[in-house]
Write a protein that holds these residues in place. Structure first.
Motif, PDB file in Angstrom:
ATOM      1  N   LYS A 226       9.079  -8.916  -4.446  1.00 51.86           N
ATOM      2  CA  LYS A 226       9.462  -8.851  -3.038  1.00 51.86           C
ATOM      3  C   LYS A 226      10.473  -7.737  -2.797  1.00 51.86           C
ATOM      4  O   LYS A 226      10.374  -6.987  -1.808  1.00 51.86           O
ATOM      5  N   LEU A 227      11.463  -7.639  -3.682  1.00 53.47           N
ATOM      6  CA  LEU A 227      12.438  -6.566  -3.520  1.00 53.47           C
ATOM      7  C   LEU A 227      11.809  -5.195  -3.719  1.00 53.47           C
ATOM      8  O   LEU A 227      12.129  -4.238  -2.998  1.00 53.47           O
ATOM      9  N   GLU A 228      10.901  -5.078  -4.684  1.00 53.30           N
ATOM     10  CA  GLU A 228      10.257  -3.792  -4.924  1.00 53.30           C
ATOM     11  C   GLU A 228       9.388  -3.382  -3.741  1.00 53.30           C
ATOM     12  O   GLU A 228       9.301  -2.196  -3.404  1.00 53.30           O
ATOM     13  N   GLN A 229       8.745  -4.359  -3.074  1.00 54.25           N
ATOM     14  CA  GLN A 229       7.942  -4.041  -1.900  1.00 54.25           C
ATOM     15  C   GLN A 229       8.795  -3.486  -0.765  1.00 54.25           C
ATOM     16  O   GLN A 229       8.340  -2.638   0.001  1.00 54.25           O
TER      17      GLN A 229
ATOM     18  N   GLY B 160      11.005  -0.320  -2.911  1.00 53.67           N
ATOM     19  CA  GLY B 160      10.365   0.458  -3.970  1.00 53.67           C
ATOM     20  C   GLY B 160       9.912   1.825  -3.512  1.00 53.67           C
ATOM     21  O   GLY B 160       9.977   2.807  -4.274  1.00 53.67           O
ATOM     22  N   SER B 161       9.442   1.935  -2.258  1.00 60.59           N
ATOM     23  CA  SER B 161       8.965   3.237  -1.765  1.00 60.59           C
ATOM     24  C   SER B 161      10.091   4.261  -1.758  1.00 60.59           C
ATOM     25  O   SER B 161       9.906   5.417  -2.171  1.00 60.59           O
ATOM     26  N   ASP B 162      11.258   3.856  -1.302  1.00 59.31           N
ATOM     27  CA  ASP B 162      12.400   4.772  -1.293  1.00 59.31           C
ATOM     28  C   ASP B 162      12.811   5.146  -2.712  1.00 59.31           C
ATOM     29  O   ASP B 162      13.206   6.292  -2.978  1.00 59.31           O
ATOM     30  N   LEU B 163      12.711   4.175  -3.633  1.00 58.92           N
ATOM     31  CA  LEU B 163      13.059   4.484  -5.025  1.00 58.92           C
ATOM     32  C   LEU B 163      12.064   5.460  -5.641  1.00 58.92           C
ATOM     33  O   LEU B 163      12.433   6.296  -6.484  1.00 58.92           O
TER      34      LEU B 163
ATOM     35  N   GLN C 259       0.837  -1.210   0.000  1.00 61.02           N
ATOM     36  CA  GLN C 259       0.000   0.000   0.000  1.00 61.02           C
ATOM     37  C   GLN C 259       0.868   1.254   0.000  1.00 61.02           C
ATOM     38  O   GLN C 259       0.572   2.224  -0.707  1.00 61.02           O
ATOM     39  N   ARG C 260       1.939   1.227   0.810  1.00 66.40           N
ATOM     40  CA  ARG C 260       2.833   2.388   0.853  1.00 66.40           C
ATOM     41  C   ARG C 260       3.495   2.607  -0.503  1.00 66.40           C
ATOM     42  O   ARG C 260       3.625   3.751  -0.971  1.00 66.40           O
ATOM     43  N   LEU C 261       3.911   1.498  -1.153  1.00 66.98           N
ATOM     44  CA  LEU C 261       4.538   1.618  -2.473  1.00 66.98           C
ATOM     45  C   LEU C 261       3.565   2.224  -3.473  1.00 66.98           C
ATOM     46  O   LEU C 261       3.945   3.124  -4.254  1.00 66.98           O
ATOM     47  N   ARG C 262       2.314   1.735  -3.475  1.00 70.57           N
ATOM     48  CA  ARG C 262       1.331   2.280  -4.417  1.00 70.57           C
ATOM     49  C   ARG C 262       1.084   3.765  -4.163  1.00 70.57           C
ATOM     50  O   ARG C 262       0.932   4.557  -5.109  1.00 70.57           O
ATOM     51  N   ARG C 263       1.033   4.169  -2.902  1.00 70.21           N
ATOM     52  CA  ARG C 263       0.758   5.570  -2.572  1.00 70.21           C
ATOM     53  C   ARG C 263       1.893   6.479  -3.030  1.00 70.21           C
ATOM     54  O   ARG C 263       1.663   7.519  -3.669  1.00 70.21           O
ATOM     55  N   ILE C 264       3.142   6.093  -2.748  1.00 69.59           N
ATOM     56  CA  ILE C 264       4.287   6.929  -3.128  1.00 69.59           C
ATOM     57  C   ILE C 264       4.441   6.938  -4.648  1.00 69.59           C
ATOM     58  O   ILE C 264       4.772   7.977  -5.250  1.00 69.59           O
ATOM     59  N   ARG C 265       4.196   5.805  -5.296  1.00 64.13           N
ATOM     60  CA  ARG C 265       4.280   5.759  -6.758  1.00 64.13           C
ATOM     61  C   ARG C 265       3.242   6.679  -7.384  1.00 64.13           C
ATOM     62  O   ARG C 265       3.524   7.372  -8.380  1.00 64.13           O
TER      63      ARG C 265
ATOM     64  N   ALA D  34      14.894   4.689 -14.811  1.00 65.70           N
ATOM     65  CA  ALA D  34      15.934   3.989 -14.054  1.00 65.70           C
ATOM     66  C   ALA D  34      15.319   3.083 -12.986  1.00 65.70           C
ATOM     67  O   ALA D  34      15.722   1.923 -12.837  1.00 65.70           O
ATOM     68  N   VAL D  35      14.304   3.597 -12.273  1.00 67.01           N
ATOM     69  CA  VAL D  35      13.676   2.803 -11.216  1.00 67.01           C
ATOM     70  C   VAL D  35      12.914   1.624 -11.816  1.00 67.01           C
ATOM     71  O   VAL D  35      12.997   0.488 -11.343  1.00 67.01           O
TER      72      VAL D  35
END
Length: 413
Positions: A376-379, A382-385, A8-14, A61-62
């Motif tokens: 798994k790595l993106e989770q 991914g948010s920082d990226l 969820q955090r990854l989707r929000r930041i993306r 790049a990301v």
């Protein structure tokens, strides 16, 4: 604070990074359209244009780390899926040589009071009860695994094996030397003589009867009686002479004991005799039957003692656990030594098995497919990226304004 799902955090930041990029595109179009009437919007257009370039570059790049951008098989993209096996091997090697090392493991264990934690945990009544129940609960299973004749064979074999390399005669000589030095052999002799004298006195009637039974019928009973009295007096006199410290019997006894000690220390014959005597005794059916009987009685007692939830055995084991915990908590030197041993054992065990640990890590990663590893790595990162995308958009815009300003200054000259 509730745990937030990394997906969820990854989707929000993306979404934030994508919306920012779209906003820069809209701002660029609007600034370019309105710039003829408002020249100052050139700075806004320059900011938006550079921000789009920076945002798109960082997006590429990301995205290229985890998949092909826009699904296009561009070279050197989808880096993680294409290099899954190599990444797994590198992670395992990194763990082995940077984390699971003797210095790192010992350093991490240095400040942990393992013995103190165990003592405090065992001191709790519920925990000591649980440990005692576990110990007592294993007794029936262990006892039922051993047959009576197996126990006898085991005891005999264990004694034979343990005494195989022991020289019995010198050991017995040392025991006798200690007894002699403390005059215990004299006390033992006095005790034996006293028992013999008491047994003779208690059985005078029985001895008199036997004397009469074995005497010829033609001998008068009065003669038998005198013979019996002289026999008892003679035996009593011998016992008195043996009990006399200055008598010949005592001196002879002392010489015999000293001679026995000397023979035990220096004569191989005595060693052979003792070894043969011990071997015959351990192999004798009576010994094995006795051990089996003792084992059967002991097993029944232990089984009955552990059957009740409030058995004396359980309560004693629980008390022993609590006593051990309290003693360990109060004895700092013992706790320090135990901690050193536990930490050394744990460090050696971990380091010696680090190959197995990293092999498990690599094996698990190898089982994952490329999409799973990438996901798994993106989770996790991914948010920082995605924040890099946001920063790249904003930094690109600032750089664009600076370059636009420099170009205006150069044009003015």
């Amino acid at each position: 604070m509730p745990h937030r799902d990394p997906r969820q955090r990854l989707r929000r930041i993306r979404l934030i990074a994508t919306c920012l990029l779209a906003a820069m595109a809209a701002l660029f179009v609007a600034a370019r359209l309105l710039q003829p009437g408002y020249p100052w919007l050139g700075f806004v257009a320059a900011f938006a244009e550079a921000a789009m370039v920076g945002g798109l570059a960082d997006w590429f790049a990301v995205t290229a780390l985890f998949r092909h951008p826009l699904g296009l098989p561009i070279p050197h993209t989808a880096i993680i899926p294409r290099n899954k096996d190599r990444i797994g091997a590198n992670i395992a090697e990194f763990l082995e040589h940077n984390f699971i090392t003797p210095d790192v493991v010992r350093s991490e264990l240095q400040d942990i009071d393992l013995a103190g934690v165990a003592a405090r945990w065992l001191a709790d009544e519920a925990n000591s009860r649980a440990v005692a129940e576990r110990i007592v609960g294993t007794i029936p299973a262990v006892l039922n695994m051993v047959e009576d004749r197996d126990a006898a064979a085991f005891v005999g074999g264990a004694l034979s094996s343990s005494l195989k390399d022991v020289r019995l005669a010198p050991v017995l000589a040392q025991v006798l030397t200690v007894l002699v030095s403390g005059r215990q052999h004299v006390r033992l002799l006095q005790k034996v003589l006293g028992l013999v004298a008491h047994a003779l006195e208690e059985n005078r009637g029985y001895i008199r009867q036997k004397v009469h039974e074995h005497s010829p019928k033609w001998i008068p009973r009065m003669v038998d009686e005198k013979f019996f009295e002289r026999l008892m007096d003679g035996i009593g006199s011998i016992l008195d002479d043996m009990a006399n410290e200055d008598g010949a019997w005592r001196q002879r006894f002392q010489l015999l004991v000293e001679e026995l000690i000397d023979n035990l220390q220096h004569s191989p014959e005595y060693e052979d005799k003792l070894r043969a005597l011990l071997t015959r005794g351990l192999e004798h059916p009576l010994f094995r039957a006795y051990v089996a009987e003792v084992w059967t009685d002991l097993r029944e007692r232990l089984l009955n003692a552990g059957a009740s939830p409030e058995s004396r055995l359980l309560l004693r084991v629980q008390d022993a656990v609590r006593i051990f915990a309290n003693a360990l908590a109060q004895n700092e030197p013992v706790r320090i030594k135990l901690n050193d041993w536990l930490k050394g054992f744990a460090a050696e065990a971990i380091v010696e098995r680090r190959g197995l640990i990293v092999a498990v890590v690599q094996k698990v990663i190898d089982k994952w497919d490329a999409e799973t590893v990438s996901a798994k790595l993106e989770q996790q990162v991914g948010s920082d990226l995605q924040f890099i995308r946001i920063s790249g958009t904003l930094v690109g815009g600032v750089v664009g304004v600076l370059l636009y300003s420099v170009s205006l200054l150069l044009g003015a000259h």
